[in-house]
Design a protein around this motif. Structure first.
Motif, PDB file in Angstrom:
ATOM      1  N   ASN A 171      13.883  44.098  24.107  1.00  0.00           N
ATOM      2  CA  ASN A 171      13.659  43.190  25.327  1.00  0.00           C
ATOM      3  C   ASN A 171      12.178  43.087  25.722  1.00  0.00           C
ATOM      4  O   ASN A 171      11.588  42.728  26.605  1.00  0.00           O
ATOM      5  N   ALA A 172      11.299  43.987  24.695  1.00  0.00           N
ATOM      6  CA  ALA A 172       9.812  43.865  24.911  1.00  0.00           C
ATOM      7  C   ALA A 172       9.288  43.915  23.410  1.00  0.00           C
ATOM      8  O   ALA A 172       9.934  43.928  22.282  1.00  0.00           O
ATOM      9  N   PRO A 173       8.074  43.241  23.107  1.00  0.00           N
ATOM     10  CA  PRO A 173       7.541  43.149  21.791  1.00  0.00           C
ATOM     11  C   PRO A 173       7.603  44.441  21.089  1.00  0.00           C
ATOM     12  O   PRO A 173       7.328  45.455  21.497  1.00  0.00           O
ATOM     13  N   ALA A 174       7.930  44.252  19.814  1.00  0.00           N
ATOM     14  CA  ALA A 174       7.919  45.335  19.024  1.00  0.00           C
ATOM     15  C   ALA A 174       6.717  45.986  18.614  1.00  0.00           C
ATOM     16  O   ALA A 174       5.544  44.920  18.432  1.00  0.00           O
ATOM     17  N   PRO A 175       6.494  47.219  18.378  1.00  0.00           N
ATOM     18  CA  PRO A 175       5.024  47.570  17.861  1.00  0.00           C
ATOM     19  C   PRO A 175       4.787  46.958  16.611  1.00  0.00           C
ATOM     20  O   PRO A 175       5.314  46.764  15.815  1.00  0.00           O
ATOM     21  N   ILE A 176       3.420  46.657  16.484  1.00  0.00           N
ATOM     22  CA  ILE A 176       3.044  46.303  15.358  1.00  0.00           C
ATOM     23  C   ILE A 176       2.102  47.257  14.377  1.00  0.00           C
ATOM     24  O   ILE A 176       1.001  46.688  13.727  1.00  0.00           O
ATOM     25  N   GLY A 177       2.061  48.459  14.806  1.00  0.00           N
ATOM     26  CA  GLY A 177       1.164  49.526  14.123  1.00  0.00           C
ATOM     27  C   GLY A 177       2.100  50.693  14.297  1.00  0.00           C
ATOM     28  O   GLY A 177       3.068  50.804  14.589  1.00  0.00           O
ATOM     29  N   PRO A 178       1.156  51.841  14.085  1.00  0.00           N
ATOM     30  CA  PRO A 178       2.002  53.216  14.003  1.00  0.00           C
ATOM     31  C   PRO A 178       1.748  53.702  15.458  1.00  0.00           C
ATOM     32  O   PRO A 178       1.113  54.649  15.745  1.00  0.00           O
TER      33      PRO A 178
ATOM     34  N   GLN B 187       7.172  41.749  32.852  1.00  0.00           N
ATOM     35  CA  GLN B 187       8.158  41.574  32.233  1.00  0.00           C
ATOM     36  C   GLN B 187       8.546  42.462  31.068  1.00  0.00           C
ATOM     37  O   GLN B 187       9.637  43.344  31.024  1.00  0.00           O
ATOM     38  N   ASN B 188       7.383  42.626  30.451  1.00  0.00           N
ATOM     39  CA  ASN B 188       7.629  43.508  29.102  1.00  0.00           C
ATOM     40  C   ASN B 188       7.655  44.965  29.636  1.00  0.00           C
ATOM     41  O   ASN B 188       8.405  45.619  29.125  1.00  0.00           O
ATOM     42  N   MET B 189       6.654  45.144  30.460  1.00  0.00           N
ATOM     43  CA  MET B 189       6.589  46.381  30.865  1.00  0.00           C
ATOM     44  C   MET B 189       7.912  46.866  31.645  1.00  0.00           C
ATOM     45  O   MET B 189       8.552  47.976  31.609  1.00  0.00           O
TER      46      MET B 189
ATOM     47  N   VAL C  85      -6.092  38.356  23.733  1.00  0.00           N
ATOM     48  CA  VAL C  85      -5.450  38.255  25.213  1.00  0.00           C
ATOM     49  C   VAL C  85      -6.320  38.579  26.297  1.00  0.00           C
ATOM     50  O   VAL C  85      -7.381  39.072  25.977  1.00  0.00           O
ATOM     51  N   ASN C  86      -6.033  38.155  27.373  1.00  0.00           N
ATOM     52  CA  ASN C  86      -6.905  38.428  28.705  1.00  0.00           C
ATOM     53  C   ASN C  86      -6.566  39.557  29.652  1.00  0.00           C
ATOM     54  O   ASN C  86      -7.261  40.172  30.259  1.00  0.00           O
ATOM     55  N   VAL C  87      -5.273  40.297  29.338  1.00  0.00           N
ATOM     56  CA  VAL C  87      -4.643  41.358  30.090  1.00  0.00           C
ATOM     57  C   VAL C  87      -3.962  42.300  29.220  1.00  0.00           C
ATOM     58  O   VAL C  87      -2.849  41.619  28.495  1.00  0.00           O
ATOM     59  N   GLU C  88      -4.015  43.506  29.451  1.00  0.00           N
ATOM     60  CA  GLU C  88      -3.261  44.345  28.860  1.00  0.00           C
ATOM     61  C   GLU C  88      -2.988  45.575  29.744  1.00  0.00           C
ATOM     62  O   GLU C  88      -3.860  46.188  30.552  1.00  0.00           O
ATOM     63  N   ILE C  89      -1.591  45.965  30.176  1.00  0.00           N
ATOM     64  CA  ILE C  89      -1.410  47.011  31.213  1.00  0.00           C
ATOM     65  C   ILE C  89      -0.366  48.132  30.476  1.00  0.00           C
ATOM     66  O   ILE C  89       0.488  48.057  29.730  1.00  0.00           O
ATOM     67  N   SER C  90      -0.721  49.578  30.563  1.00  0.00           N
ATOM     68  CA  SER C  90      -0.126  50.659  30.484  1.00  0.00           C
ATOM     69  C   SER C  90       0.215  51.393  31.535  1.00  0.00           C
ATOM     70  O   SER C  90      -0.315  51.177  32.605  1.00  0.00           O
ATOM     71  N   MET C  91       1.328  51.976  31.418  1.00  0.00           N
ATOM     72  CA  MET C  91       1.961  52.983  32.730  1.00  0.00           C
ATOM     73  C   MET C  91       2.162  54.272  32.198  1.00  0.00           C
ATOM     74  O   MET C  91       2.708  54.645  31.150  1.00  0.00           O
ATOM     75  N   ILE C  92       2.304  55.118  33.037  1.00  0.00           N
ATOM     76  CA  ILE C  92       3.118  56.333  33.195  1.00  0.00           C
ATOM     77  C   ILE C  92       3.944  56.505  34.372  1.00  0.00           C
ATOM     78  O   ILE C  92       3.453  56.126  35.595  1.00  0.00           O
TER      79      ILE C  92
END
Length: 126
Positions: free
Chosen positions: A9-16, A56-58, A116-123
């Protein structure tokens, strides 16, 4: 041991890297961009639509780890243009209770993956 978190339900990783890693009761997510996980297409028509897709991905990654936005203790927002901050903040803020919102930094950067214009990461913590 660490547990790898993955959801369709979220984009698959495209790298390691992985969508998220759970270590003990702490979840570390990779940054999410506005890729629709169903179609694989970028959602960039407006900064609001782009931010909504990121959130939504997060949400999907958090749910795959048995968590929700209430579990988030720290976020990092990377944006291409600080002039978009208000619009991004409105969408982002709609996912949190203002009184218990996580700590956060927002950083303008020179370039992001796939332009892209925005990227978000979380803990997040259980």
């Amino acid at each position: 041991m660490k547990q790898i978190i993955f959801t369709k339900n979220a984009p698959a990783p495209i790298g390691p890297y992985n969508q998220a890693v759970l270590k003990g009761n702490t979840l570390y997510t990779s940054g999410q961009i506005a890729i629709n996980p169903t179609t694989g297409e970028l959602i960039t028509e407006t900064i609001e639509a782009e931010t909504e897709q990121v959130m939504q991905n997060m949400k999907a990654v958090l749910e795959a780890a048995g968590m929700a936005f209430e579990n988030v203790v720290k976020t990092t927002i990377f944006i291409m243009d600080m002039n978009d901050f208000g619009k991004i903040n409105t969408i982002y803020g709609s996912y949190f209770n203002e009184k218990t919102a996580p700590a956060r930094e927002t950083v303008q950067v020179a370039c992001l993956p796939k332009n892209v214009n925005v990227e978000i990461s979380m803990i997040a913590i259980l």
